[in-house]
Design a protein around this motif. Structure first.
Motif, PDB file in Angstrom:
ATOM      1  N   SER A  49      46.404  51.822  42.234  1.00 18.75           N
ATOM      2  CA  SER A  49      47.152  51.353  42.765  1.00 18.75           C
ATOM      3  C   SER A  49      48.087  50.071  43.326  1.00 18.75           C
ATOM      4  O   SER A  49      48.915  49.238  44.188  1.00 18.75           O
ATOM      5  CB  SER A  49      48.656  52.308  42.608  1.00 18.75           C
ATOM      6  OG  SER A  49      48.247  53.016  42.007  1.00 18.75           O
ATOM      7  N   GLY A  50      46.636  49.218  44.284  1.00 16.18           N
ATOM      8  CA  GLY A  50      47.087  48.320  45.072  1.00 16.18           C
ATOM      9  C   GLY A  50      46.478  48.685  46.157  1.00 16.18           C
ATOM     10  O   GLY A  50      46.928  47.888  46.921  1.00 16.18           O
ATOM     11  N   THR A  51      45.829  49.362  47.094  1.00 16.30           N
ATOM     12  CA  THR A  51      45.411  50.501  47.868  1.00 16.30           C
ATOM     13  C   THR A  51      44.597  49.177  49.069  1.00 16.30           C
ATOM     14  O   THR A  51      45.203  49.185  50.502  1.00 16.30           O
ATOM     15  CB  THR A  51      44.476  51.803  48.069  1.00 16.30           C
ATOM     16  OG1 THR A  51      45.048  51.874  46.604  1.00 16.30           O
ATOM     17  CG2 THR A  51      44.012  51.889  49.111  1.00 16.30           C
ATOM     18  N   TRP A  53      45.010  45.757  48.845  1.00 21.75           N
ATOM     19  CA  TRP A  53      45.756  44.581  48.731  1.00 21.75           C
ATOM     20  C   TRP A  53      46.437  44.983  50.142  1.00 21.75           C
ATOM     21  O   TRP A  53      47.017  44.560  50.887  1.00 21.75           O
ATOM     22  CB  TRP A  53      46.488  44.672  47.704  1.00 21.75           C
ATOM     23  CG  TRP A  53      47.501  43.429  47.268  1.00 21.75           C
ATOM     24  CD1 TRP A  53      46.521  42.241  47.963  1.00 21.75           C
ATOM     25  CD2 TRP A  53      47.940  42.695  46.192  1.00 21.75           C
ATOM     26  NE1 TRP A  53      47.445  41.020  47.647  1.00 21.75           N
ATOM     27  CE2 TRP A  53      48.142  42.116  46.303  1.00 21.75           C
ATOM     28  CE3 TRP A  53      48.570  43.605  45.148  1.00 21.75           C
ATOM     29  CZ2 TRP A  53      49.000  41.274  44.966  1.00 21.75           C
ATOM     30  CZ3 TRP A  53      49.501  43.111  44.348  1.00 21.75           C
ATOM     31  CH2 TRP A  53      49.735  41.740  44.435  1.00 21.75           C
ATOM     32  N   ARG A 148      52.152  52.292  41.150  1.00 20.65           N
ATOM     33  CA  ARG A 148      51.545  50.819  40.055  1.00 20.65           C
ATOM     34  C   ARG A 148      52.002  51.618  38.582  1.00 20.65           C
ATOM     35  O   ARG A 148      52.325  53.072  38.753  1.00 20.65           O
ATOM     36  CB  ARG A 148      50.481  50.265  40.516  1.00 20.65           C
ATOM     37  CG  ARG A 148      50.046  48.829  39.163  1.00 20.65           C
ATOM     38  CD  ARG A 148      48.633  49.281  39.821  1.00 20.65           C
ATOM     39  NE  ARG A 148      47.987  47.826  38.636  1.00 20.65           N
ATOM     40  CZ  ARG A 148      47.136  47.212  38.918  1.00 20.65           C
ATOM     41  NH1 ARG A 148      45.773  48.135  38.340  1.00 20.65           N
ATOM     42  NH2 ARG A 148      46.747  45.973  37.902  1.00 20.65           N
ATOM     43  N   LEU A 243      46.410  36.490  51.180  1.00 22.69           N
ATOM     44  CA  LEU A 243      46.502  38.203  50.107  1.00 22.69           C
ATOM     45  C   LEU A 243      46.166  37.350  48.255  1.00 22.69           C
ATOM     46  O   LEU A 243      46.563  38.578  47.983  1.00 22.69           O
ATOM     47  CB  LEU A 243      47.815  38.893  50.196  1.00 22.69           C
ATOM     48  CG  LEU A 243      47.119  39.437  52.105  1.00 22.69           C
ATOM     49  CD1 LEU A 243      48.900  39.920  52.346  1.00 22.69           C
ATOM     50  CD2 LEU A 243      46.055  40.825  52.341  1.00 22.69           C
ATOM     51  N   PHE A 245      45.077  35.918  44.760  1.00 18.73           N
ATOM     52  CA  PHE A 245      44.137  36.873  44.776  1.00 18.73           C
ATOM     53  C   PHE A 245      42.687  36.596  44.482  1.00 18.73           C
ATOM     54  O   PHE A 245      41.915  37.171  44.392  1.00 18.73           O
ATOM     55  CB  PHE A 245      44.403  37.182  42.728  1.00 18.73           C
ATOM     56  CG  PHE A 245      43.852  37.922  41.945  1.00 18.73           C
ATOM     57  CD1 PHE A 245      43.714  39.782  41.604  1.00 18.73           C
ATOM     58  CD2 PHE A 245      43.017  37.575  40.812  1.00 18.73           C
ATOM     59  CE1 PHE A 245      42.465  40.212  41.251  1.00 18.73           C
ATOM     60  CE2 PHE A 245      41.877  37.960  40.016  1.00 18.73           C
ATOM     61  CZ  PHE A 245      41.750  39.236  39.740  1.00 18.73           C
ATOM     62  N   MET A 248      41.287  37.190  47.387  1.00 15.75           N
ATOM     63  CA  MET A 248      40.713  38.350  47.857  1.00 15.75           C
ATOM     64  C   MET A 248      39.116  39.316  46.993  1.00 15.75           C
ATOM     65  O   MET A 248      38.601  39.377  47.232  1.00 15.75           O
ATOM     66  CB  MET A 248      41.880  39.509  47.137  1.00 15.75           C
ATOM     67  CG  MET A 248      42.810  39.513  48.330  1.00 15.75           C
ATOM     68  SD  MET A 248      42.820  40.948  49.278  1.00 15.75           S
ATOM     69  CE  MET A 248      42.813  42.688  48.486  1.00 15.75           C
ATOM     70  N   ILE A 279      37.891  43.535  42.437  1.00 16.13           N
ATOM     71  CA  ILE A 279      38.973  42.470  42.771  1.00 16.13           C
ATOM     72  C   ILE A 279      39.069  42.143  40.764  1.00 16.13           C
ATOM     73  O   ILE A 279      38.102  41.333  40.971  1.00 16.13           O
ATOM     74  CB  ILE A 279      38.798  41.826  42.913  1.00 16.13           C
ATOM     75  CG1 ILE A 279      39.059  42.246  44.879  1.00 16.13           C
ATOM     76  CG2 ILE A 279      40.574  40.843  43.480  1.00 16.13           C
ATOM     77  CD1 ILE A 279      39.598  42.663  45.452  1.00 16.13           C
ATOM     78  N   GLN A 286      49.102  45.208  31.891  1.00 15.29           N
ATOM     79  CA  GLN A 286      47.729  44.734  31.147  1.00 15.29           C
ATOM     80  C   GLN A 286      47.984  45.514  30.037  1.00 15.29           C
ATOM     81  O   GLN A 286      47.184  44.901  29.048  1.00 15.29           O
ATOM     82  CB  GLN A 286      46.661  45.015  31.817  1.00 15.29           C
ATOM     83  CG  GLN A 286      46.657  44.121  33.188  1.00 15.29           C
ATOM     84  CD  GLN A 286      45.107  44.751  34.297  1.00 15.29           C
ATOM     85  OE1 GLN A 286      44.483  45.303  33.785  1.00 15.29           O
ATOM     86  NE2 GLN A 286      45.476  44.694  35.265  1.00 15.29           N
TER      87      GLN A 286
HETATM   88  P1  A3P Z   1      42.879  45.613  38.374  1.00 15.51           P
HETATM   89  O1  A3P Z   1      41.619  46.843  37.748  1.00 15.51           O
HETATM   90  O2  A3P Z   1      44.279  46.293  37.020  1.00 15.51           O
HETATM   91  O3  A3P Z   1      42.445  44.221  37.977  1.00 15.51           O
HETATM   92  P2  A3P Z   1      42.694  49.872  44.651  1.00 15.51           P
HETATM   93  O4  A3P Z   1      42.640  49.267  45.332  1.00 15.51           O
HETATM   94  O5  A3P Z   1      43.852  50.547  44.652  1.00 15.51           O
HETATM   95  O6  A3P Z   1      41.071  50.607  43.703  1.00 15.51           O
HETATM   96  O7  A3P Z   1      43.776  48.752  43.157  1.00 15.51           O
HETATM   97  C1  A3P Z   1      42.329  47.972  42.954  1.00 15.51           C
HETATM   98  C2  A3P Z   1      43.349  46.473  41.934  1.00 15.51           C
HETATM   99  O8  A3P Z   1      44.371  46.191  42.928  1.00 15.51           O
HETATM  100  C3  A3P Z   1      42.947  46.190  40.996  1.00 15.51           C
HETATM  101  O9  A3P Z   1      43.448  45.990  39.622  1.00 15.51           O
HETATM  102  C4  A3P Z   1      42.560  45.002  41.367  1.00 15.51           C
HETATM  103  O10 A3P Z   1      42.303  43.871  40.755  1.00 15.51           O
HETATM  104  C5  A3P Z   1      44.086  44.781  42.667  1.00 15.51           C
HETATM  105  N1  A3P Z   1      44.266  43.540  43.473  1.00 15.51           N
HETATM  106  C6  A3P Z   1      43.448  43.776  44.436  1.00 15.51           C
HETATM  107  N2  A3P Z   1      43.587  42.711  44.882  1.00 15.51           N
HETATM  108  C7  A3P Z   1      44.654  42.081  44.230  1.00 15.51           C
HETATM  109  C8  A3P Z   1      45.550  40.704  44.937  1.00 15.51           C
HETATM  110  N3  A3P Z   1      45.877  40.343  46.217  1.00 15.51           N
HETATM  111  N4  A3P Z   1      46.442  40.575  44.051  1.00 15.51           N
HETATM  112  C9  A3P Z   1      46.572  40.975  42.477  1.00 15.51           C
HETATM  113  N5  A3P Z   1      45.818  42.399  42.601  1.00 15.51           N
HETATM  114  C10 A3P Z   1      45.193  42.955  43.228  1.00 15.51           C
END
Ligand code: A3P
Length: 309
Positions: A49-51, A53, A148, A243, A245, A248, A279, A286
């Protein structure tokens, strides 16, 4: 779901209704009795869910944007509480008592226990399985919860399971598992609703991945305020840039490249190669490309039935 054990390479159990790898039993008591501290900062979420990040954002805010401190592997500075009970590589190391593996992998709960304050802790447990001291309100760490859109979570989770858990089913099968609450930490709605139902808890901040995508700067400001920090406009800009994409994706502290290499070198999943990136895509919506119309309809019905907030 007969093929699940084989496809996900583990046996599963349910604890308090939550679907977890069987080995979680070995750490369940330690998690329940974990000594929480009021000055801890926790980042909680349903996987994908963006953990990461959110963790990186929280870390930057709490360290006055000193990105030098952010160079250590994220799991070392912002450990994952239940790592040893859920992640395949850790569970295998734990079973074999492979002491050459770092302790944040081999005994993640103890690792967190031994950290000096203030601690930064990641956790994927739903509210009903958090350590007792949090559930009862005896301890009030700051908790940032990120969620998310579940269709995007499902897609991301599918890729994650192939990349890091050796999952060998196809996407349609994974969707069935997701909708049937047969993925780690499911049910999804128990997870999200469990935190969102507590929106009035003063030590809980609720964030959404989609808001971070749309306006990261204002999410940074909200989070800083919640954490009692003041950031100037320039600092907010600097952190948003860190931060991004692209940054990261190339940041070896967070992109799990070494874990992926380890899995392939050690043949953790036999001949199945771990291919792709953690990432990966980072997009919102999507599912419009990746899901069949039939599956989108199934998700929409499921969302209409269980979503509350
Ligand atoms: P996707 O697999 O859809 O690309 P978690 O950290 O909870 O495991 O989440 C991972 C998801 O967060 C991945 O999604 C990853 O690409 C996305 N993510 C990580 N850093 C990001 C950033 N800076 N901007 C956008 N998405 C990001």
């Amino acid at each position: 779901y007969e093929t699940l054990t084989e496809k996900a390479r583990t046996n599963f159990i349910k604890i308090d209704g939550v679907f977890l790898p069987e080995d979680y039993k070995q750490i369940a008591d330690a998690v329940e009795n974990f000594e929480v501290r009021d000055d801890d900062v926790w980042v909680c979420s349903f996987q994908k869910s963006g953990t990461t990040w959110t963790q990186e954002m929280v870390w930057g805010i709490c360290h006055e944007l000193n990105f030098e401190t952010a160079k250590a592997p994220i799991n070392e500075r912002f450990p994952f509480l239940e790592f040893s009970g859920v992640i395949t590589t850790a569970r295998v190391a734990m079973r074999d008592n492979n002491t050459s593996v770092p302790s944040w992998v081999l005994n993640s709960v103890e690792f967190c226990d031994n950290l000096p304050s203030p601690r930064y802790i990641k956790c994927h447990l739903p509210f009903n399985l958090l350590p007792r001291q949090i559930r009862t309100g005896e301890k009030k760490p700051k908790i940032v919860y990120v969620s998310r859109n579940p269709k995007d979570v499902c897609i991301s989770f599918y890729h994650h399971s192939k990349l890091l858990e050796g999952y060998c089913g196809n996407f349609e099968e994974f969707c069935e598992l997701f909708l049937g609450d047969h993925v780690f930490y499911a049910p999804y709605w128990n997870h999200v609703n469990g935190y969102w139902d507590r929106s009035n808890m003063e030590n809980l901040l609720l964030l959404r991945f989609e808001d971070m995508k749309m306006d990261l700067s204002s999410v940074i400001r909200r989070t800083a305020k919640f954490l009692g920090k003041n950031l100037s406009n320039d600092e907010v800009k600097l952190l948003a840039d860190h931060l991004s994409f692209a940054k990261m994706k190339n940041n070896t502290s967070v992109n799990k490249k070494t874990t992926i290499e380890y899995i392939n070198n050690m043949k953790v999943f036999g001949e199945q190669k771990s291919e792709g990136e953690f990432i990966r895509n980072g997009g919102v919506g999507q599912w419009k490309e990746a899901m069949s119309e039939r599956m989108v309809n199934r998700f929409d019905e499921w969302i209409a039935k269980y979503s509350k907030h």
